[in-house]
Design a protein around this motif. Structure first.
Motif, PDB file in Angstrom:
ATOM      1  N   UNK A  73       0.824  -1.207   0.000  1.00 25.45           N
ATOM      2  CA  UNK A  73       0.000   0.000   0.000  1.00 25.45           C
ATOM      3  C   UNK A  73       0.860   1.259   0.000  1.00 25.45           C
ATOM      4  N   UNK A  74       2.010   1.180   0.665  1.00 28.89           N
ATOM      5  CA  UNK A  74       2.909   2.344   0.658  1.00 28.89           C
ATOM      6  C   UNK A  74       3.532   2.557  -0.713  1.00 28.89           C
ATOM      7  N   UNK A  75       3.806   1.461  -1.417  1.00 28.63           N
ATOM      8  CA  UNK A  75       4.453   1.577  -2.722  1.00 28.63           C
ATOM      9  C   UNK A  75       3.450   1.870  -3.832  1.00 28.63           C
ATOM     10  N   UNK A  76       2.229   1.372  -3.680  1.00 30.81           N
ATOM     11  CA  UNK A  76       1.202   1.537  -4.732  1.00 30.81           C
ATOM     12  C   UNK A  76      -0.037   2.173  -4.112  1.00 30.81           C
ATOM     13  N   UNK A  77       0.130   3.351  -3.528  1.00 30.94           N
ATOM     14  CA  UNK A  77      -0.954   3.972  -2.771  1.00 30.94           C
ATOM     15  C   UNK A  77      -2.179   4.241  -3.630  1.00 30.94           C
ATOM     16  N   UNK A  78      -1.986   4.508  -4.931  1.00 29.99           N
ATOM     17  CA  UNK A  78      -3.109   4.858  -5.784  1.00 29.99           C
ATOM     18  C   UNK A  78      -3.585   3.698  -6.639  1.00 29.99           C
ATOM     19  N   UNK A  79      -2.952   2.567  -6.521  1.00 27.44           N
ATOM     20  CA  UNK A  79      -3.342   1.398  -7.316  1.00 27.44           C
ATOM     21  C   UNK A  79      -4.399   0.611  -6.541  1.00 27.44           C
ATOM     22  N   UNK A  80      -5.628   1.107  -6.591  1.00 31.38           N
ATOM     23  CA  UNK A  80      -6.713   0.505  -5.814  1.00 31.38           C
ATOM     24  C   UNK A  80      -6.974  -0.926  -6.244  1.00 31.38           C
ATOM     25  N   UNK A  81      -6.923  -1.178  -7.524  1.00 31.12           N
ATOM     26  CA  UNK A  81      -7.231  -2.521  -8.026  1.00 31.12           C
ATOM     27  C   UNK A  81      -6.221  -3.553  -7.510  1.00 31.12           C
ATOM     28  N   UNK A  82      -4.953  -3.180  -7.465  1.00 32.77           N
ATOM     29  CA  UNK A  82      -3.921  -4.089  -6.966  1.00 32.77           C
ATOM     30  C   UNK A  82      -4.119  -4.357  -5.472  1.00 32.77           C
ATOM     31  N   UNK A  83      -4.457  -3.309  -4.720  1.00 34.81           N
ATOM     32  CA  UNK A  83      -4.694  -3.479  -3.285  1.00 34.81           C
ATOM     33  C   UNK A  83      -5.904  -4.364  -3.020  1.00 34.81           C
ATOM     34  N   UNK A  84      -6.940  -4.220  -3.823  1.00 33.00           N
ATOM     35  CA  UNK A  84      -8.129  -5.058  -3.654  1.00 33.00           C
ATOM     36  C   UNK A  84      -7.806  -6.519  -3.955  1.00 33.00           C
ATOM     37  N   UNK A  85      -6.964  -6.752  -4.948  1.00 30.33           N
ATOM     38  CA  UNK A  85      -6.561  -8.124  -5.235  1.00 30.33           C
ATOM     39  C   UNK A  85      -5.785  -8.719  -4.059  1.00 30.33           C
ATOM     40  N   UNK A  86      -4.921  -7.912  -3.445  1.00 25.78           N
ATOM     41  CA  UNK A  86      -4.207  -8.381  -2.262  1.00 25.78           C
ATOM     42  C   UNK A  86      -5.149  -8.651  -1.100  1.00 25.78           C
ATOM     43  N   UNK A  87      -6.179  -7.819  -0.950  1.00 28.83           N
ATOM     44  CA  UNK A  87      -7.151  -8.041   0.111  1.00 28.83           C
ATOM     45  C   UNK A  87      -7.938  -9.326  -0.117  1.00 28.83           C
ATOM     46  N   UNK A  88      -8.263  -9.618  -1.363  1.00 27.32           N
ATOM     47  CA  UNK A  88      -8.981 -10.862  -1.680  1.00 27.32           C
ATOM     48  C   UNK A  88      -8.126 -12.072  -1.310  1.00 27.32           C
ATOM     49  N   UNK A  89      -6.842 -12.023  -1.650  1.00 28.53           N
ATOM     50  CA  UNK A  89      -5.935 -13.130  -1.309  1.00 28.53           C
ATOM     51  C   UNK A  89      -5.849 -13.305   0.205  1.00 28.53           C
ATOM     52  N   UNK A  90      -5.913 -12.204   0.946  1.00 28.09           N
ATOM     53  CA  UNK A  90      -5.832 -12.276   2.403  1.00 28.09           C
ATOM     54  C   UNK A  90      -7.102 -12.845   3.016  1.00 28.09           C
ATOM     55  N   UNK A  91      -8.249 -12.509   2.442  1.00 32.04           N
ATOM     56  CA  UNK A  91      -9.537 -12.888   3.037  1.00 32.04           C
ATOM     57  C   UNK A  91      -9.972 -14.297   2.645  1.00 32.04           C
ATOM     58  N   UNK A  92      -9.715 -14.715   1.417  1.00 36.42           N
ATOM     59  CA  UNK A  92     -10.273 -15.976   0.917  1.00 36.42           C
ATOM     60  C   UNK A  92      -9.892 -17.203   1.740  1.00 36.42           C
ATOM     61  N   UNK A  93      -8.640 -17.416   2.138  1.00 36.52           N
ATOM     62  CA  UNK A  93      -8.319 -18.633   2.902  1.00 36.52           C
ATOM     63  C   UNK A  93      -9.089 -18.755   4.211  1.00 36.52           C
ATOM     64  N   UNK A  94      -9.165 -17.665   4.977  1.00 35.35           N
ATOM     65  CA  UNK A  94      -9.861 -17.743   6.262  1.00 35.35           C
ATOM     66  C   UNK A  94     -11.370 -17.845   6.058  1.00 35.35           C
ATOM     67  N   UNK A  95     -11.884 -17.220   5.003  1.00 31.71           N
ATOM     68  CA  UNK A  95     -13.307 -17.330   4.720  1.00 31.71           C
ATOM     69  C   UNK A  95     -13.671 -18.761   4.338  1.00 31.71           C
ATOM     70  N   UNK A  96     -12.839 -19.386   3.520  1.00 31.48           N
ATOM     71  CA  UNK A  96     -13.076 -20.783   3.144  1.00 31.48           C
ATOM     72  C   UNK A  96     -12.996 -21.706   4.354  1.00 31.48           C
ATOM     73  N   UNK A  97     -12.026 -21.440   5.244  1.00 25.85           N
ATOM     74  CA  UNK A  97     -11.893 -22.253   6.457  1.00 25.85           C
ATOM     75  C   UNK A  97     -13.124 -22.118   7.335  1.00 25.85           C
ATOM     76  N   UNK A  98     -13.596 -20.908   7.515  1.00 29.22           N
ATOM     77  CA  UNK A  98     -14.768 -20.702   8.369  1.00 29.22           C
ATOM     78  C   UNK A  98     -16.010 -21.357   7.771  1.00 29.22           C
ATOM     79  N   UNK A  99     -16.221 -21.219   6.475  1.00 26.64           N
ATOM     80  CA  UNK A  99     -17.397 -21.817   5.841  1.00 26.64           C
ATOM     81  C   UNK A  99     -17.345 -23.339   5.917  1.00 26.64           C
ATOM     82  N   UNK A 100     -16.150 -23.901   5.812  1.00 18.81           N
ATOM     83  CA  UNK A 100     -16.023 -25.354   5.860  1.00 18.81           C
ATOM     84  C   UNK A 100     -16.287 -25.907   7.254  1.00 18.81           C
ATOM     85  N   UNK A 101     -15.954 -25.124   8.292  1.00 23.24           N
ATOM     86  CA  UNK A 101     -16.064 -25.621   9.659  1.00 23.24           C
ATOM     87  C   UNK A 101     -17.112 -24.882  10.485  1.00 23.24           C
ATOM     88  N   UNK A 102     -17.985 -24.117   9.840  1.00 18.17           N
ATOM     89  CA  UNK A 102     -18.921 -23.297  10.598  1.00 18.17           C
ATOM     90  C   UNK A 102     -19.893 -24.132  11.421  1.00 18.17           C
TER      91      UNK A 102
END
Length: 273
Positions: free
Chosen positions: A230-259
């Motif tokens: 985010x510090x290096x690509x402060x204005x690259x919103x699309x790249x940051x959103x892709x990084x956020x998706x990578x961060x969220x998906x594993x834990x979301x999949x884990x929670x849905x599988x074991x909810x």
């Protein structure tokens, strides 16, 4: 108001609340497939005009996101497994084993719950520095080996295990280790899954402590790696959103599988024993 109309109103409110809660996540995923600068137009588009995987390719090929992902998986998995072992044994000991000072020690642990974690960060960091564990995964994992909340949760649940069952096993010649592994652990399955999910989510999303301990970029976990991007690509919103998706998906999949087990553990833990 008739029961049918009441059900319609309640379901409608629940659907509206669900839509409000899920909309930011859905838009995050949508933006991650947009071309650079596309999300900054007015009005902001809801869907990409021409979906692309370039943002994800950039993250893994140029930004080293794969390394951060592997680091987070290793750290969170290690913390979860080791913390489960410590919390389960300690919680069971406080619930079913008799030893001198048990009540006083448990009260002391409960008292530690009111102390903010930030207060202990400086002395803990100095201790790890003295041990030479700064900028190592051990410096992140070791302080999380046992948690007061985890011990308390297991202890409250284990109190419901019939003492007669344990005494019968002892009369049959079973040792404490065998009783714990073959009798206690299967009975603790719902709370084990619940505690595993909570511990993994906490370790995966932890930002402050890894940021303090891990000074080398090769050791960064996903939250720290995403912040550095985010510090290096402060204005690259699309790249940051892709990084956020990578961060969220594993834990979301884990929670849905074991909810199912997670909710079962919460409900069982709320029953007075």
């Amino acid at each position: 108001m008739s029961p049918r109309i009441a059900r319609v109103v309640v379901n409608g409110l629940l659907l509206a609340g669900t839509a409000v809660a899920l909309f930011p996540l859905a838009w995050m995923v949508s933006v991650s497939f947009m071309h650079p600068g596309e999300s900054g137009t007015l009005p902001p588009p809801l869907w990409p005009a021409h979906a692309t995987l370039e943002n994800y390719r950039t993250l893994f090929v140029r930004a080293g996101m794969g390394r951060y992902l592997a680091n987070s998986l290793a750290v969170a998995s290690s913390i979860t497994l080791l913390s489960l072992a410590c919390n389960l044994m300690a919680g069971y000991a406080f619930a079913k084993l008799r030893f001198r000072g048990r009540a006083a020690l448990f009260k002391g642990l409960l008292g530690a719950l009111v102390i903010p974690a930030q207060v202990a960060m400086l002395p803990l960091f100095l201790l790890l520095k003295y041990l030479g564990l700064v900028n190592s995964y051990a410096g992140v994992v070791l302080p999380a080996l046992a948690s007061v909340f985890g011990i308390f949760l297991v202890r409250q649940y284990a109190r419901g295990i019939p003492r007669e069952l344990l005494e019968a096993a002892r009369l049959d010649g079973a040792g404490e280790a065998r009783i714990f592994v073959q009798i206690v652990l299967p009975l603790l399955k719902p709370i084990v899954v619940t505690l595993a999910i909570v511990t993994f989510l906490t370790a995966w999303n932890d930002f402050m402590w890894p940021l303090i301990v891990l000074t080398g970029q090769d050791h960064y976990t996903l939250p720290i790696g995403l912040a550095s991007l985010a510090r290096e690509h402060a204005r690259d919103t699309e790249l940051m959103m892709a990084g956020a998706v990578i961060t969220v998906l594993p834990v979301l999949a884990l929670f849905l599988a074991l909810q199912r087990y997670y909710l079962q553990g919460l409900l069982l833990g709320s029953v007075k024993r």
